[in-house]
Design an enzyme around this catalytic site. Structure first.
Site, PDB file in Angstrom:
ATOM      1  CB  CYS A 222      -6.833 -25.320   8.416  1.00  0.00           C
ATOM      2  SG  CYS A 222      -7.313 -25.234  10.146  1.00  0.00           S
TER       3      CYS A 222
ATOM      4  CG  ASP B 249      -0.329   0.159   2.498  1.00  0.00           C
ATOM      5  OD1 ASP B 249       0.903   0.377   2.540  1.00  0.00           O
ATOM      6  OD2 ASP B 249      -1.034   0.085   3.517  1.00  0.00           O
TER       7      ASP B 249
ATOM      8  CG  HIS C  98      -9.849 -22.153  11.519  1.00  0.00           C
ATOM      9  ND1 HIS C  98     -10.377 -23.235  10.843  1.00  0.00           N
ATOM     10  CD2 HIS C  98     -10.867 -21.254  11.657  1.00  0.00           C
ATOM     11  CE1 HIS C  98     -11.666 -23.008  10.603  1.00  0.00           C
ATOM     12  NE2 HIS C  98     -11.990 -21.824  11.084  1.00  0.00           N
TER      13      HIS C  98
ATOM     14  CG  ASP D 247      -6.129  -5.245   2.075  1.00  0.00           C
ATOM     15  OD1 ASP D 247      -6.762  -4.514   1.299  1.00  0.00           O
ATOM     16  OD2 ASP D 247      -5.773  -4.881   3.204  1.00  0.00           O
TER      17      ASP D 247
ATOM     18  CB  CYS E 273      -9.641 -27.982  11.624  1.00  0.00           C
ATOM     19  SG  CYS E 273     -10.402 -26.384  11.982  1.00  0.00           S
TER      20      CYS E 273
ATOM     21  CB  CYS F  97     -11.812 -26.753   8.637  1.00  0.00           C
ATOM     22  SG  CYS F  97     -10.460 -25.629   8.212  1.00  0.00           S
TER      23      CYS F  97
HETATM   24 ZN    ZN Z   1      -9.563 -25.084  10.267  1.00  0.00          ZN
END
Ligand code: ZN
Length: 398
Positions: free
Chosen positions: A313, A100, A342, A273, A316, A311
């Site tokens: 990730c 930016d 996450h 963003d 998780c 999920c």
């Molecule tokens: Zn997750």
């Protein structure tokens, strides 16, 4: 300018436009790689996406991150980043970076001494030293940082600004964009213009017309996520997107929640963003596809399921809500790290889902279902009813 026109065509390829909504599928080519749009850019204000390392960002499918001109200019300073081989090498991130311009921070963080014709004289929010940042300085800093996409230096007034103040900001933004457009760039660096104008349709139109006439590589919608209620934000986006060239990328700055990202993609925005995924993680909030939950709550004390069922990730796959709640309550770093993993993963996953659905022609159905399942935060719900409570989930840039 046929040469730059040709470059621009190659730089952004519009692969598909949804038939039922304004959603678009695209490819944005930068010096450090090709970005699939719509895309979410995790925010790495201080040359680091808070609590996450580049390996984690890579594994969760991050395509591009955001760096911050104002903060990096003040600390560690350009000498160190130059000696470190530019921002990519300094932070060991080999994929694209958008920087930016520092304008938002100068106007929101620093103690402004004087707004001058060619920039702003201000005191550092850290040590009070007197500094000057304008179009020329901002573009030079971004050239030295070596970002793939640089933003023009603009004047982003707060939501509380009067119509007269917003008009002055628009005039300044247009003048400064002109100055930015002729500054030297890093090799292959793209420069995006920014449309201001707050919630005033006429000012948005005037600003978009002048900024697009300057011929930038892409266009951002600024002056959103500055404290306005959600309906006003959506309206500012709706005013602005039709004014931007269809064959160039569009970026909504500082937005938003997962449900807002879906609604904004449906309105033809390609890039986003937001600090939300990592910021709210630090106070124990997890985003899910059904809305945000506060994991510190007693209800999760003996909840041995993952943050979000299904999920993929790392957090998780490995940890339970009960364990993460415990970590958060005893201030263990792992707790906020895993929530950051996450949350960031979720934002990136929602974007990947949207790209898949736009490609398959099923985006409208996805949007309907996503919004029906998602419970917005109290702040968003209250704003829809026309009241403005103070809330922790503001999406402002840090
Ligand atoms: Zn997750």
């Amino acid at each position: 300018m046929p040469a730059s026109w040709l470059n621009r065509q190659l730089m952004f390829e519009l692969l598909k436009k949804d038939t039922a909504t304004e959603a678009r599928l695209g490819l944005l080519t930068t010096a450090h790689g090709v970005i699939d749009t719509p895309v979410f850019m995790p925010v790495g204000t201080q040359a680091s996406v808070k609590a996450l390392d580049p390996r984690e960002l890579d594994e969760m499918g991050t395509q591009v991150i955001l760096g911050n001109t104002y903060h990096l200019y003040i600390r560690p300073g350009l000498d160190i980043i130059t000696a470190g081989g530019g921002l990519h090498r300094f932070m060991n991130w080999s994929k694209p970076i958008l920087t930016d311009s520092g304008g938002f921070q100068v106007f929101s963080l620093a103690k402004i001494r004087k707004i001058k014709a060619h920039g702003v004289e201000f005191r550092s929010h850290l040590d009070g030293s007197l500094l000057f940042l304008g179009p020329k300085e901002s573009m030079e800093i971004q050239r030295v940082l070596g970002s793939d996409i640089a933003m023009v230096f603009d004047d982003c007034p707060p939501h509380t600004a009067t119509a007269r103040e917003v008009r002055a900001a628009v005039e300044r933004t247009i003048r400064w964009a002109g100055e930015c457009s002729v500054q030297p760039r890093a090799p292959g660096q793209l420069v995006f213009g920014i449309v201001q104008g707050g919630s005033h349709q006429a000012l948005r139109e005037e600003c978009a017309k002048a900024i697009t006439a300057l011929g930038f590589d892409g266009y951002a919608i600024g002056g959103v996520s500055v404290g306005e209620p959600e309906p006003e934000m959506l309206q500012a986006i709706e005013y602005t997107t039709p004014l931007l060239p269809a064959n160039q990328p569009r970026y909504a700055m500082g937005l938003g929640t997962p449900a807002q990202l879906v609604e904004l993609v449906a309105r033809g925005v390609d890039m986003f963003d937001c600090v939300l995924p990592t910021r709210v993680a630090r106070n124990g909030t997890a985003f899910t596809r059904k809305g945000a939950i506060s994991l510190k709550g007693g209800g999760y004390k003996a909840d041995f399921g993952p943050i979000e069922e299904g999920c993929p990730c790392f957090a998780c796959q490995r940890f339970t809500r009960a364990y993460l709640r415990h970590l958060l309550n005893v201030n263990e770093i792992l707790g906020l790290r895993m929530l950051s993993v996450h949350n960031s993963h979720l934002f990136l996953d929602v974007m990947a889902d949207m790209r898949g659905h736009i490609a398959a022609g099923t985006f409208a159905g996805f949007r309907r279902e996503f919004i029906a399942n998602y419970v917005p935060s109290r702040r968003v719900l209250a704003a829809r009813k026309g009241v403005h409570p103070v809330d922790e989930e503001r999406g402002e840039a840090s």
